[in-house]
Motif scaffolding. Structure first.
Motif: not given
Length: 175
Positions: A93-97, A100-104
């Motif tokens: 919920h925190l990562l995909y909401a 601005r969060v980018a994932r390697s």
């Protein structure tokens, strides 16, 4: 298992689609030393406060994933401060909401059954479930999420029973 190791997006969402009830069981959230792989992934100095969160993800009561997230303590006062109050809510919920969060890139990895991470997981798994994990519970995936320059490493270790399930998108009730 390959499909789960490479599935993009939210693992929480995919797991929730497998059943009626998706749960996050928090095993611990504490300050702890970083492991060598975490230091390399996060590019952190040898010293400093590190926050670690370890959980078991369950669907309809069945434990399917043991996960460990780690970040430098300074990030809790900044970009990742919402992690403090996350409790039993999914980290997804925190990562995909937040766009601005980018994932390697996902990095699948086979753990050594006698290594530190596996031994720690096994002890926590047995204490939380009442049964030891399968000796075949060796496959994990690792990725690093970046928000405003601060990094959070997530490792997800899959129970072999998950291999028979197909990861898919969907929604289910959360407890």
């Amino acid at each position: 298992m390959r499909a789960w190791l490479r599935a993009p997006g939210s693992l929480s969402r995919r797991l929730a689609a497998l059943g009626e009830r998706y749960e996050v069981q928090v095993l611990r959230q504490t300050v702890a030393p970083l492991r060598a792989a975490e230091k390399r992934a996060l590019g952190l100095p040898r010293r400093g406060c590190t926050v670690v969160r370890e959980v078991i993800l369950r669907v309809d009561g069945e434990p399917l994933v043991w996960a460990r997230s780690a970040l430098h303590g300074a990030a809790l006062a900044g970009p990742w401060k919402a992690l403090k109050g996350l409790g039993a809510k999914p980290l997804g919920h925190l990562l995909y909401a937040d766009r601005r969060v980018a994932r390697s890139e996902l990095q699948p990895r086979r753990l050594a059954r006698h290594g530190h991470t596996w031994r720690q997981m096994a002890g926590q798994w047995e204490a939380a479930t009442g049964a030891p994990p399968s000796a075949l519970m060796l496959w994990s995936r690792n990725s690093v999420f970046t928000r405003q320059g601060a990094q959070l490493r997530v490792m997800e270790l899959f129970a072999p029973t998950l291999a028979a399930q197909t990861p898919r998108r969907g929604r289910a009730r959360r407890r």
